[in-house]
Enzyme design. Structure first.
Site, PDB file in Angstrom:
ATOM      1  CG  ASN A  14      -5.126  10.860  -6.301  1.00 11.55           C
ATOM      2  OD1 ASN A  14      -4.717  11.036  -7.447  1.00 11.55           O
ATOM      3  ND2 ASN A  14      -5.540   9.680  -5.887  1.00 11.55           N
TER       4      ASN A  14
ATOM      5  CG  ASP B   5      -5.257   8.090 -13.095  1.00  9.32           C
ATOM      6  OD1 ASP B   5      -5.410   7.526 -11.993  1.00  9.32           O
ATOM      7  OD2 ASP B   5      -6.204   8.475 -13.807  1.00  9.32           O
TER       8      ASP B   5
ATOM      9  CG  ASP C  95      -3.031   3.746  -2.425  1.00 14.65           C
ATOM     10  OD1 ASP C  95      -3.923   2.924  -2.135  1.00 14.65           O
ATOM     11  OD2 ASP C  95      -2.566   4.565  -1.605  1.00 14.65           O
TER      12      ASP C  95
ATOM     13  CG  ASP D 158      -1.982   1.058   1.164  1.00 14.94           C
ATOM     14  OD1 ASP D 158      -1.622   2.241   1.301  1.00 14.94           O
ATOM     15  OD2 ASP D 158      -3.157   0.724   0.979  1.00 14.94           O
TER      16      ASP D 158
ATOM     17  CG  HIS E 160      -8.543  11.639  -9.067  1.00 17.38           C
ATOM     18  ND1 HIS E 160      -8.311  10.640  -8.150  1.00 17.38           N
ATOM     19  CD2 HIS E 160      -9.475  12.444  -8.513  1.00 17.38           C
ATOM     20  CE1 HIS E 160      -9.091  10.822  -7.086  1.00 17.38           C
ATOM     21  NE2 HIS E 160      -9.816  11.923  -7.289  1.00 17.38           N
TER      22      HIS E 160
END
Length: 401
Positions: free
Chosen positions: A273, A282, A308, A265, A278
């Site tokens: 973000n 990405d 993530d 994680d 976003h």
């Protein structure tokens, strides 16, 4: 909609059995069920479609089994073969009329004499093979029709010669590739070869029908890939990862093999973000994926599990070696720098490591253990690795919470 006369909205409320002759509906359904069970069932067959106005037209159905969103599915191609049927029934009619019909249909057609020498190619066959009819006339079919089995990597035997020797229709419906004369391209095809007889029953030649399925096969491959992969990173998705993990659990139970699961994680990903949007998040995931792929072995599986979160299945990997690989991944993420519109971001990774043994339990048990171990790593300060132990007090506290 064009074949049966129904609108798209009407078709979406119907089942395929509504569109065929009632006597055939049950047979078609049973064939598909058997094919999805893996039984050897012809993928292609002919029947009659019942149109909205009550008329019936001959159709050819091709059904291919694929996987969509982790479940078996069937791609069904329905083709109007009325023109082909008319062409077959008129083979004994005047040559000029036959040629006009053959040139009008959408399939490639090659006719030969009883010796297997080419007599005629219609325009579609010319396009697929690269040969003009007048150039191919008199040549052995093998010079004009050069095809091979894509799966078995071997040339296809002369289908017309075989159908003439056996006196029956021969179908090749899967995995065939046809080479263009130029050598610059190839087409995925399905073929039917049938003997041609005179009115008295005497064998006078053969006919080879070529159906171009390049687009259909490309669509099937694309759908199968999309069902197993994450569209953003190109890594396999959670569904495919869990299937491979299930196989690893089975090998550990049955053969005593030892594997490991890393549940990763990202730390501080939310900051990217929130501050840059976003689109930036990405792009970070795409760039990081390229780096992560350099730190896993060829035999390992790296997947994006969602958001993530990433998973790595390390097969045939002792815990000590798995810990080394996991730490290399952690260090790689720590050193990674993401630049976006003048800002540079640092992130980290919290990793839960779970050994996979004969006593690991179910898929849900392993995934839960990995998730819990990952969160313990986060609780203990982030950017670290926590190895799952059955009697782990930190994990017990996490489960209690």
């Amino acid at each position: 909609t064009e074949i049966c006369g129904y609108g798209a909205a009407e078709l979406e409320r119907m089942v395929v059995g509504d569109l065929v002759h009632p006597d055939e509906a049950g047979k078609i359904s049973e064939r598909w069920k058997r094919r999805m069970r893996g039984e050897s069932v012809p993928a292609q067959y002919e029947t009659f479609a019942v149109c909205k106005d009550g008329s019936q037209i001959p159709i050819e159905i091709t059904a291919a089994v694929t996987v969509w969103q982790g479940a078996p599915a069937i791609i069904v191609v329905v083709r109007d073969i009325a023109s082909r049927k008319r062409a077959e029934s008129e083979l004994f009619h005047e040559k000029e009329r036959l040629q006009v019909t053959l040139e009008a249909i959408g399939d490639g057609v090659i006719t030969t004499d009883v010796g297997g020498h080419v007599e005629y190619l219609n325009p579609v066959a010319e396009e697929l093979t690269g040969w003009r009819s007048r150039e191919a006339a008199g040549r052995p079919l093998a010079e004009v029709f050069r095809a091979w089995d894509e799966n078995q990597h071997r040339p296809v035997e002369d289908p017309v010669r075989r159908c003439l020797e056996e006196g029956r229709r021969i179908d090749y419906l899967e995995s065939l590739l046809l080479a263009h004369r130029s050598g610059e391209r190839e087409s995925a095809i399905e073929i039917n070869a049938a003997p041609v007889r005179s009115l008295s029953g005497r064998l006078i030649g053969g006919v080879l029908v070529l159906h171009d399925v390049t687009m259909v096969r490309s669509l099937a491959r694309q759908m199968a890939w999309q069902a197993r992969h994450d569209p953003l990173t190109g890594l396999i998705n959670r569904s495919e990862f869990e299937q491979r993990l299930q196989e690893a659990l089975a090998s550990a139970r049955d053969g005593g093999a030892g594997h490991a699961l890393c549940y990763l994680d990202l730390d501080q990903f939310k900051i990217v973000n929130d501050t840059c949007g976003h689109g930036a998040g990405d792009e970070l995931l795409r760039q990081l994926t390229a780096h992560l792929q350099t730190r896993v072995r060829d035999t390992d599986t790296l997947a994006r599990l969602g958001g993530d979160e990433f998973g790595t299945l390390l097969e045939q990997c002792p815990v000590e070696e798995a810990l080394t690989i996991a730490d290399a991944i952690r260090q790689l993420v720590s050193r990674f720098r993401f630049a976006w519109q003048g800002k540079v971001f640092e992130i980290g990774a919290s990793i839960g490591l779970v050994p996979i043994t004969a006593d690991s339990g179910t898929l849900a048990d392993v995934m839960s253990a990995a998730d819990s171990a990952c969160y313990v790593a986060k609780d203990h300060g982030r950017n670290r690795i926590h190895v799952y132990q059955p009697e782990d007090s930190a994990l017990a506290e996490r489960h209690g919470e």
